[in-house]
Design an enzyme around this catalytic site. Structure first.
Site, mmCIF file in Angstrom:
data_model
loop_
_atom_site.group_PDB
_atom_site.id
_atom_site.type_symbol
_atom_site.label_atom_id
_atom_site.label_comp_id
_atom_site.label_asym_id
_atom_site.label_seq_id
_atom_site.Cartn_x
_atom_site.Cartn_y
_atom_site.Cartn_z
ATOM 1 N N HIS A 1 0.818 -1.213 0.000
ATOM 2 C CA HIS A 1 0.000 0.000 0.000
ATOM 3 C C HIS A 1 0.849 1.260 0.000
ATOM 4 O O HIS A 1 0.413 2.312 -0.439
ATOM 5 C CB HIS A 1 -0.999 -0.033 1.152
ATOM 6 C CG HIS A 1 -2.097 -0.997 0.870
ATOM 7 N ND1 HIS A 1 -2.041 -2.304 1.260
ATOM 8 C CD2 HIS A 1 -3.236 -0.856 0.152
ATOM 9 C CE1 HIS A 1 -3.114 -2.924 0.823
ATOM 10 N NE2 HIS A 1 -3.857 -2.075 0.150
ATOM 11 N N GLU B 1 -10.823 -11.063 -4.454
ATOM 12 C CA GLU B 1 -9.371 -10.914 -4.238
ATOM 13 C C GLU B 1 -8.789 -12.096 -3.473
ATOM 14 O O GLU B 1 -7.628 -12.096 -3.106
ATOM 15 C CB GLU B 1 -9.048 -9.578 -3.558
ATOM 16 C CG GLU B 1 -9.876 -9.249 -2.355
ATOM 17 C CD GLU B 1 -9.612 -7.853 -1.809
ATOM 18 O OE1 GLU B 1 -8.626 -7.204 -2.208
ATOM 19 O OE2 GLU B 1 -10.385 -7.411 -0.952
ATOM 20 N N ASP C 1 -4.373 -8.290 -4.178
ATOM 21 C CA ASP C 1 -4.471 -9.384 -3.214
ATOM 22 C C ASP C 1 -4.671 -10.722 -3.915
ATOM 23 O O ASP C 1 -4.182 -11.748 -3.445
ATOM 24 C CB ASP C 1 -5.618 -9.124 -2.226
ATOM 25 C CG ASP C 1 -5.165 -8.195 -1.108
ATOM 26 O OD1 ASP C 1 -4.044 -8.384 -0.601
ATOM 27 O OD2 ASP C 1 -5.915 -7.266 -0.771
ATOM 28 N N CYS D 1 -10.047 -3.360 -10.048
ATOM 29 C CA CYS D 1 -9.604 -2.139 -9.363
ATOM 30 C C CYS D 1 -8.207 -2.298 -8.763
ATOM 31 O O CYS D 1 -7.708 -1.410 -8.094
ATOM 32 C CB CYS D 1 -10.606 -1.712 -8.295
ATOM 33 S SG CYS D 1 -10.762 -2.905 -6.961
HETATM 34 C C1 PEP Z 1 -6.538 -5.230 -4.410
HETATM 35 O O1 PEP Z 1 -6.274 -6.048 -3.539
HETATM 36 O O2 PEP Z 1 -6.279 -5.389 -5.612
HETATM 37 C C2 PEP Z 1 -7.210 -3.961 -4.051
HETATM 38 C C3 PEP Z 1 -7.646 -3.135 -4.972
HETATM 39 O O3 PEP Z 1 -7.300 -3.641 -2.739
HETATM 40 P P1 PEP Z 1 -6.034 -3.153 -1.876
HETATM 41 O O4 PEP Z 1 -4.903 -2.892 -2.803
HETATM 42 O O5 PEP Z 1 -6.460 -1.943 -1.138
HETATM 43 O O6 PEP Z 1 -5.786 -4.335 -0.975
HETATM 44 MG MG MG Z 2 -7.112 -5.859 -1.566
#
Ligand code: PEP
Ligand code: MG
Length: 580
Positions: free
Chosen positions: A197, A443, A467, A514
């Site tokens: 992140h 995910e 994920d 996403c």
């Molecule tokens: C993902 O896991 O692809 C996602 C969009 O959520 P995050 O990156 O916040 O875990």
């Molecule tokens: Mg995620």
């Protein structure tokens, strides 16, 4: 001396500027007892080190006063000079050298620990955070003591145009999100993976960043001149004038390329054969909504609400959350806003939740009580968020997205809590959109492989590839040591994504991606060929992806990608991808 280091490229572009070292870990220092006759010499050594550190700060201060230098630099310097001049730090250190015969480094570190512990006790969050400055001042003195004095020589560049480049062993997403309010030109860290992140926030800030450098923090000194090449994952320290000139040129070119892309803002996101493709924005904080609008996003496809919960001691209550969600909806006008419920845990920590579940001290945080698991274990906290989102839905078009679902009963429990939140709002006479759509993130491989309950019970899907890759390949997305194995093109990953898109489309359910794959222009054609028509990504990537969409023939891609998906050899997959 010029040298370069390589790491994981996580956010493109070029930053040229001065190093600003930040640190979490106390430096390893030698600890030994002095002989009686060496005590006086050690006191002189310590005093000299303080004087040198102080002179360094003076030199920095004069740079900070150059017009155009970041205002934060001057604030850092003033605060650090004040700490260094405080006898509470230096007198005690002298006492430890004199009376306990500790070597100077050891004495400095002991006193730092004392002061830092006192800061931890402060009620006021701002003051508590200032302990970081104490650590930095102590490190400055330690570096001098250890014979690594800062160069005070005239710098090679005019500082007015220079960026502030943060160099750290590691940065948490909570640290990085604070850069949104500071003027940081770029950052490098020794730890970290490409879809952590921290990396995601760098992309959302659109600042060049390289992680997993391994040795940057110990080798670089404050104010070193640095070039961060965020596209190639390279850091150049103390560059030669020729190299510097070349990079300045490249930086200008990149800025020009970016500004050319702006021409696409008004254009329709449509393939050559007339397929409309929705391009949405991922945001972390309400103020990011402006960026989403600037690039002409079709809406917000992912609002990572957990960032509202970070860097604070009190959780945001229902009203505060409502205001935040409403402000995004208002900013987006009639466009759709997808709000994801709290996805806390694993690498995303919130201080205010530290003693509850979902933190890094769990044996396997990424496999632990994170995201929806945490929310279901904390129904009051979850209900407050659900009510806040529902209330905001009265002011615009909102849909709700639930992270990390794997089990049918999690879907049922979540839907039941949403109904309860609605009943509570009816009782308190609050207005909300009763038909607000609820979607689930795909995910976890189990979810992708067993979509039935998702298709039957929910209104839309959003594939979180970050994920999904982590859990399919058993690669911790934050761990630089296995980052080379984190492969979005692994055939198993591609199959799970393609199957999810196809299954959703068969029953007419909207499906988006996403995760970071959606924002990678090199993968746009692949995803289009799988049938994807909704992408959500950082606003900084949207126009490049749009450009790819506008150059694609969706029907032709469908045939080629179907062939690619039959392959299971990585080389052949990349070969076919290049041909797309
Ligand atoms: C993902 O896991 O692809 C996602 C969009 O959520 P995050 O990156 O916040 O875990
Ligand atoms: Mg995620």
């Amino acid at each position: 001396m010029t040298f370069s280091l390589h790491g994981q490229a996580v956010s493109g572009g070029i930053a040229i500027g001065r190093a600003h070292l930040v640190s979490h870990a106390m430096l390893e220092v030698a600890q030994y007892q002095l002989r009686e006759r060496d005590v006086a010499g050690e006191l002189v050594r310590f005093d000299k080190a303080v004087a040198t550190a102080s002179a360094e700060l003076d030199a920095l201060r004069s740079d900070a006063s150059v017009p155009g230098a970041p205002a934060e630099l001057s604030a850092f310097v003033d605060l650090h000079a004040m700490i260094l001049a405080d006898p509470a730090l230096t007198d005690v250190v002298r006492g430890l050298i004199r009376e306990r015969r500790c070597n100077a480094e050891w004495a400095v570190v002991q006193q730092m620990q004392q002061v830092v512990d006192q800061f931890d006790e402060f009620e006021d969050a701002y003051l508590r955070e200032r302990k970081q400055d104490i650590v930095q001042v102590v490190e400055r003195v330690l570096r001098v003591l250890q014979g690594k004095p800062r160069k005070l020589a005239k710098r090679k560049t005019a500082s007015a145009d220079d960026d502030l480049i943060v160099v750290a062993n590691d940065l948490s997403p909570a640290d990085t999100i604070q850069f949104k309010s500071l003027k940081i030109g770029g950052f490098v860290t020794d730890l970290g993976g490409a879809t952590s992140h921290t990396a995601i926030v760098a992309r959302s800030l659109a600042i060049p960043a390289v992680v997993g450098m391994q040795h940057a923090r110990p080798l670089i000194q404050d104010d070193d001149l640095l070039i961060v090449d965020g596209t190639r994952g390279v850091l150049i320290v103390d560059p030669d004038p020729g190299v510097l000139e070349e990079y300045r040129l490249r930086k200008t070119e990149l800025e020009l390329e970016r500004s050319k892309l702006k021409r696409l803002v008004a254009g329709r996101s449509r393939t050559l054969d007339g397929e409309d493709v929705e391009l949405h924005a991922n945001i972390e904080l309400p103020q990011d909504a402006e960026r989403a609008k600037e690039v002409g996003a079709d809406g917000v496809g992912l609002f990572r609400t957990e960032f509202l919960f970070m860097n604070r001691d009190e959780l945001p209550d229902e009203d505060e959350q409502f205001e935040a969600y409403r402000s995004v909806v208002k900013a987006l006008g009639d466009k759709l806003v997808t709000i994801r419920t709290l996805d806390i845990g694993a690498d995303k920590e919130a201080r205010a939740l530290r003693n509850r579940a979902g933190n890094r001290s769990a044996p396997n945080p990424a496999l632990g009580l994170r995201a929806i698991r945490f929310c279901l274990a904390e129904p009051q906290l979850f209900l407050a968020q659900l009510r806040a989102i529902l209330r905001a839905s009265h002011h615009g078009r909102i849909r709700l997205l639930i992270p990390m679902l794997a089990h049918a009963q999690e879907i049922e429990q979540t839907l039941a809590l949403i109904e309860l939140a609605k009943t509570q709002l009816r009782d308190s006479r609050h207005k909300f959109d009763d038909g607000m759509e609820v979607g689930g993130m795909i995910e976890i491989p189990a979810a992708a492989l067993s979509l039935g309950p998702f298709l039957r019970r929910l209104d839309f899907l959003s594939i979180g590839t970050n994920d999904l890759i982590q859990y399919t390949l058993a690669i911790d997305r934050t761990d630089g040591s296995v980052a080379h194995l984190y492969d979005p093109l692994h055939p198993a990953v591609l199959k799970l994504i393609a199957q999810t898109i196809q299954s959703a489309q068969r029953v007419g359910m909207p499906v988006a991606v996403c995760g970071e794959m959606a924002g990678d222009p090199k993968l746009t054609k692949l995803l289009l060929g799988m049938g994807l028509r909704q992408f959500s990504m950082h606003p900084s990537q949207l126009l490049e992806v749009k450009q790819q969409v506008m150059m694609s023939d969706a029907a032709q891609l469908a045939v080629r990608v179907a062939r690619l998906l039959k392959l299971d050899e990585p080389e052949r997959i990349s070969e076919q991808l290049d041909r797309l």
